[in-house]
Scaffold this motif. Structure first.
Motif, PDB file in Angstrom:
ATOM      1  N   LEU A  45      -7.712 -45.228   7.150  1.00 38.01           N
ATOM      2  CA  LEU A  45      -8.959 -46.123   6.727  1.00 38.01           C
ATOM      3  C   LEU A  45      -9.250 -45.478   5.466  1.00 38.01           C
ATOM      4  O   LEU A  45     -10.031 -46.241   4.360  1.00 38.01           O
ATOM      5  CB  LEU A  45     -10.365 -45.493   7.442  1.00 38.01           C
ATOM      6  N   ASN A  49     -10.202 -48.099   2.120  1.00 42.00           N
ATOM      7  CA  ASN A  49     -11.010 -48.423   1.915  1.00 42.00           C
ATOM      8  C   ASN A  49     -11.951 -48.432   0.881  1.00 42.00           C
ATOM      9  O   ASN A  49     -12.984 -48.676   0.373  1.00 42.00           O
ATOM     10  CB  ASN A  49     -12.260 -48.278   3.269  1.00 42.00           C
ATOM     11  N   THR A  73     -20.917 -46.396   6.349  1.00 41.26           N
ATOM     12  CA  THR A  73     -19.868 -47.085   7.318  1.00 41.26           C
ATOM     13  C   THR A  73     -18.872 -46.741   7.857  1.00 41.26           C
ATOM     14  O   THR A  73     -19.257 -46.587   9.520  1.00 41.26           O
ATOM     15  CB  THR A  73     -18.835 -47.520   5.803  1.00 41.26           C
ATOM     16  N   TYR A  74     -18.077 -45.657   7.538  1.00 38.08           N
ATOM     17  CA  TYR A  74     -17.721 -43.948   9.100  1.00 38.08           C
ATOM     18  C   TYR A  74     -18.281 -43.798   9.456  1.00 38.08           C
ATOM     19  O   TYR A  74     -18.098 -43.924  11.134  1.00 38.08           O
ATOM     20  CB  TYR A  74     -16.382 -43.335   7.887  1.00 38.08           C
ATOM     21  N   ARG A  77     -21.354 -47.386  11.270  1.00 39.66           N
ATOM     22  CA  ARG A  77     -21.060 -48.430  11.717  1.00 39.66           C
ATOM     23  C   ARG A  77     -19.051 -48.544  12.643  1.00 39.66           C
ATOM     24  O   ARG A  77     -19.106 -49.143  13.107  1.00 39.66           O
ATOM     25  CB  ARG A  77     -20.613 -49.440  10.584  1.00 39.66           C
ATOM     26  N   ARG A  78     -18.969 -47.760  12.056  1.00 38.30           N
ATOM     27  CA  ARG A  78     -17.199 -47.715  12.625  1.00 38.30           C
ATOM     28  C   ARG A  78     -17.089 -47.189  14.476  1.00 38.30           C
ATOM     29  O   ARG A  78     -17.666 -46.212  14.659  1.00 38.30           O
ATOM     30  CB  ARG A  78     -16.241 -47.190  11.810  1.00 38.30           C
ATOM     31  N   ARG A  79     -16.946 -47.862  15.135  1.00 37.95           N
ATOM     32  CA  ARG A  79     -16.965 -47.125  16.499  1.00 37.95           C
ATOM     33  C   ARG A  79     -15.806 -47.029  16.325  1.00 37.95           C
ATOM     34  O   ARG A  79     -14.862 -47.506  16.383  1.00 37.95           O
ATOM     35  CB  ARG A  79     -16.977 -48.820  17.521  1.00 37.95           C
ATOM     36  N   GLN A  80     -15.636 -45.442  18.020  1.00 33.15           N
ATOM     37  CA  GLN A  80     -14.425 -45.321  18.196  1.00 33.15           C
ATOM     38  C   GLN A  80     -14.406 -45.191  18.955  1.00 33.15           C
ATOM     39  O   GLN A  80     -15.103 -44.017  20.225  1.00 33.15           O
ATOM     40  CB  GLN A  80     -14.248 -43.362  17.501  1.00 33.15           C
ATOM     41  N   THR A  87     -20.294 -45.094  17.092  1.00 33.46           N
ATOM     42  CA  THR A  87     -19.755 -44.559  16.034  1.00 33.46           C
ATOM     43  C   THR A  87     -20.776 -42.881  15.584  1.00 33.46           C
ATOM     44  O   THR A  87     -21.305 -42.654  17.228  1.00 33.46           O
ATOM     45  CB  THR A  87     -21.207 -45.118  15.019  1.00 33.46           C
TER      46      THR A  87
END
Length: 103
Positions: A45, A49, A73-74, A77-80, A87
């Motif tokens: 990623l 990115n 972002t990571y 915002r980024r759902r895991q 997030t």
């Protein structure tokens, strides 16, 4: 710095470089491919990115871009999937008792 068990990551020269930069090395277990999966996903990623987006003229510009991407972002915002589609920030907020968050 997490790596696989490749000989280049166990060499004296590499270990010395880690110490020079005040870093600690860690390695996955033998035959446990899943150990590196999360880090390889993260670095993939990061590559797509940040690193492949433009050319960087200084290390500081690149460092700032990496930190900004991770923090904005990571983490936010980024759902895991492994965090129940939260997030990392949401997960920490949910799982940490209120008294610990104030500290």
């Amino acid at each position: 710095l997490h790596t696989d068990r490749g000989s280049q990551f166990r060499s004296r020269k590499f270990v010395h470089a880690l110490h020079q930069h005040h870093m600690t090395g860690s390695m996955g277990r033998v035959g446990a491919a899943g150990d590196n999966a999360a880090m390889e996903s993260f670095f993939g990623l990061l590559q797509n990115n940040v690193l492949d987006r433009r050319t960087w003229t200084t290390r500081q510009q690149l460092r700032t871009a990496i930190v900004t991407w991770i923090e904005r972002t990571y983490h936010r915002r980024r759902r895991q999937r492994t965090l129940s589609r939260l997030t990392p920030i949401e997960y920490e907020t949910t799982m940490t008792p209120p008294a610990s968050q104030a500290a």
